[in-house]
Design a protein around this motif. Sequence first.
Motif, PDB file in Angstrom:
ATOM      1  N   TYR A   4     -29.664  26.281  -4.268  1.00  0.00           N
ATOM      2  CA  TYR A   4     -30.687  25.639  -4.037  1.00  0.00           C
ATOM      3  C   TYR A   4     -31.095  24.370  -5.039  1.00  0.00           C
ATOM      4  CZ  TYR A   4     -29.923  26.576   0.612  1.00  0.00           C
ATOM      5  OH  TYR A   4     -29.085  27.741   1.453  1.00  0.00           O
ATOM      6  N   TYR A   5     -31.175  23.208  -5.229  1.00  0.00           N
ATOM      7  CA  TYR A   5     -31.672  22.835  -6.157  1.00  0.00           C
ATOM      8  C   TYR A   5     -32.697  21.693  -6.091  1.00  0.00           C
ATOM      9  CZ  TYR A   5     -31.551  20.685 -10.907  1.00  0.00           C
ATOM     10  OH  TYR A   5     -32.164  20.145 -12.037  1.00  0.00           O
ATOM     11  N   TYR A   6     -33.800  22.141  -6.239  1.00  0.00           N
ATOM     12  CA  TYR A   6     -34.463  21.250  -5.829  1.00  0.00           C
ATOM     13  C   TYR A   6     -34.477  20.168  -6.988  1.00  0.00           C
ATOM     14  CZ  TYR A   6     -35.589  24.552  -1.782  1.00  0.00           C
ATOM     15  OH  TYR A   6     -35.468  25.099  -0.859  1.00  0.00           O
ATOM     16  N   THR A   7     -35.067  18.433  -6.359  1.00  0.00           N
ATOM     17  CA  THR A   7     -35.458  17.882  -7.562  1.00  0.00           C
ATOM     18  C   THR A   7     -36.257  16.901  -6.852  1.00  0.00           C
ATOM     19  OG1 THR A   7     -34.156  16.059  -9.192  1.00  0.00           O
ATOM     20  CG2 THR A   7     -32.789  16.777  -6.508  1.00  0.00           C
ATOM     21  N   ARG A   8     -36.495  15.467  -7.605  1.00  0.00           N
ATOM     22  CA  ARG A   8     -36.640  14.569  -6.591  1.00  0.00           C
ATOM     23  C   ARG A   8     -36.436  12.775  -7.118  1.00  0.00           C
ATOM     24  NH1 ARG A   8     -42.975  15.597  -7.932  1.00  0.00           N
ATOM     25  NH2 ARG A   8     -42.948  14.597  -5.536  1.00  0.00           N
ATOM     26  N   ASN A   9     -36.108  11.988  -6.887  1.00  0.00           N
ATOM     27  CA  ASN A   9     -35.926  10.948  -7.453  1.00  0.00           C
ATOM     28  C   ASN A   9     -36.324  10.345  -9.079  1.00  0.00           C
ATOM     29  OD1 ASN A   9     -34.341  10.744  -6.089  1.00  0.00           O
ATOM     30  ND2 ASN A   9     -35.311   8.899  -4.704  1.00  0.00           N
ATOM     31  N   THR A  39     -38.737  14.437   0.420  1.00  0.00           N
ATOM     32  CA  THR A  39     -38.244  14.157   2.151  1.00  0.00           C
ATOM     33  C   THR A  39     -39.009  15.252   2.415  1.00  0.00           C
ATOM     34  OG1 THR A  39     -36.178  15.556   1.592  1.00  0.00           O
ATOM     35  CG2 THR A  39     -36.056  13.152   0.841  1.00  0.00           C
ATOM     36  N   ASN A  40     -39.274  16.304   1.827  1.00  0.00           N
ATOM     37  CA  ASN A  40     -40.281  17.357   2.957  1.00  0.00           C
ATOM     38  C   ASN A  40     -41.428  17.752   2.261  1.00  0.00           C
ATOM     39  OD1 ASN A  40     -40.603  20.301   3.449  1.00  0.00           O
ATOM     40  ND2 ASN A  40     -38.485  19.728   4.491  1.00  0.00           N
ATOM     41  N   GLU A  41     -42.713  17.471   3.141  1.00  0.00           N
ATOM     42  CA  GLU A  41     -43.978  18.025   2.852  1.00  0.00           C
ATOM     43  C   GLU A  41     -44.040  19.260   2.469  1.00  0.00           C
ATOM     44  OE1 GLU A  41     -46.871  17.101   5.527  1.00  0.00           O
ATOM     45  OE2 GLU A  41     -45.967  14.606   6.280  1.00  0.00           O
ATOM     46  N   GLU A  42     -43.468  19.945   3.314  1.00  0.00           N
ATOM     47  CA  GLU A  42     -43.644  21.640   2.467  1.00  0.00           C
ATOM     48  C   GLU A  42     -42.595  21.460   1.074  1.00  0.00           C
ATOM     49  OE1 GLU A  42     -41.743  25.960   3.886  1.00  0.00           O
ATOM     50  OE2 GLU A  42     -41.872  24.430   5.407  1.00  0.00           O
ATOM     51  N   TRP A  43     -41.758  20.928   0.404  1.00  0.00           N
ATOM     52  CA  TRP A  43     -40.853  21.177  -0.302  1.00  0.00           C
ATOM     53  C   TRP A  43     -42.120  20.334  -1.450  1.00  0.00           C
ATOM     54  CZ3 TRP A  43     -35.513  19.504   1.882  1.00  0.00           C
ATOM     55  CH2 TRP A  43     -34.676  20.720   2.056  1.00  0.00           C
ATOM     56  N   ARG A  46     -45.091  22.967  -2.724  1.00  0.00           N
ATOM     57  CA  ARG A  46     -44.621  23.830  -3.143  1.00  0.00           C
ATOM     58  C   ARG A  46     -44.012  23.853  -4.003  1.00  0.00           C
ATOM     59  NH1 ARG A  46     -39.751  28.267  -1.392  1.00  0.00           N
ATOM     60  NH2 ARG A  46     -40.398  30.213  -2.700  1.00  0.00           N
ATOM     61  N   PHE A  47     -42.748  23.012  -4.276  1.00  0.00           N
ATOM     62  CA  PHE A  47     -42.282  22.687  -5.716  1.00  0.00           C
ATOM     63  C   PHE A  47     -42.876  21.047  -6.634  1.00  0.00           C
ATOM     64  CE2 PHE A  47     -38.786  24.911  -3.069  1.00  0.00           C
ATOM     65  CZ  PHE A  47     -39.286  26.080  -3.850  1.00  0.00           C
ATOM     66  N   GLY A  48     -44.145  20.851  -6.427  1.00  0.00           N
ATOM     67  CA  GLY A  48     -44.601  19.365  -6.641  1.00  0.00           C
ATOM     68  C   GLY A  48     -44.414  19.104  -8.141  1.00  0.00           C
ATOM     69  N   LEU A  49     -45.042  20.583  -8.790  1.00  0.00           N
ATOM     70  CA  LEU A  49     -45.717  20.741 -10.280  1.00  0.00           C
ATOM     71  C   LEU A  49     -44.381  21.090 -11.000  1.00  0.00           C
ATOM     72  CD1 LEU A  49     -49.231  21.222 -10.349  1.00  0.00           C
ATOM     73  CD2 LEU A  49     -47.684  18.907 -10.563  1.00  0.00           C
TER      74      LEU A  49
END
Length: 88
Positions: A4-9, A39-43, A46-49
């Motif tokens: 799983y790769y958590y990212t953002r634009n 796309t997901n408030e929990e993510w 959890r991972f914002g920073l």
Amino acid sequence: MKVYYYTRNQCELCREGKLLVELLQEDYPFEIVERDIDTNEEWTERFGLMIPVVEIDGEIIQYGKIDLMVLEEYIKTYLNQDGADARC
């Protein structure tokens, strides 16, 4: 195995990290599941920073600047423990 790769634009560090994960995918049998934290408030909470974040089997393996050697060693070890052949 799923990675799983958590990212953002608009995240240059995320783009660079994904290239490294994709590079490892050429040599090891795993699927990349990319998740945009916006796309997901929990993510986001959890991972914002921390992004990018690499997670395998519920365990955060790396975040921020992705290190190819460290990630490869973890994937190799994980696949060997799973009884799978590490190389494709």
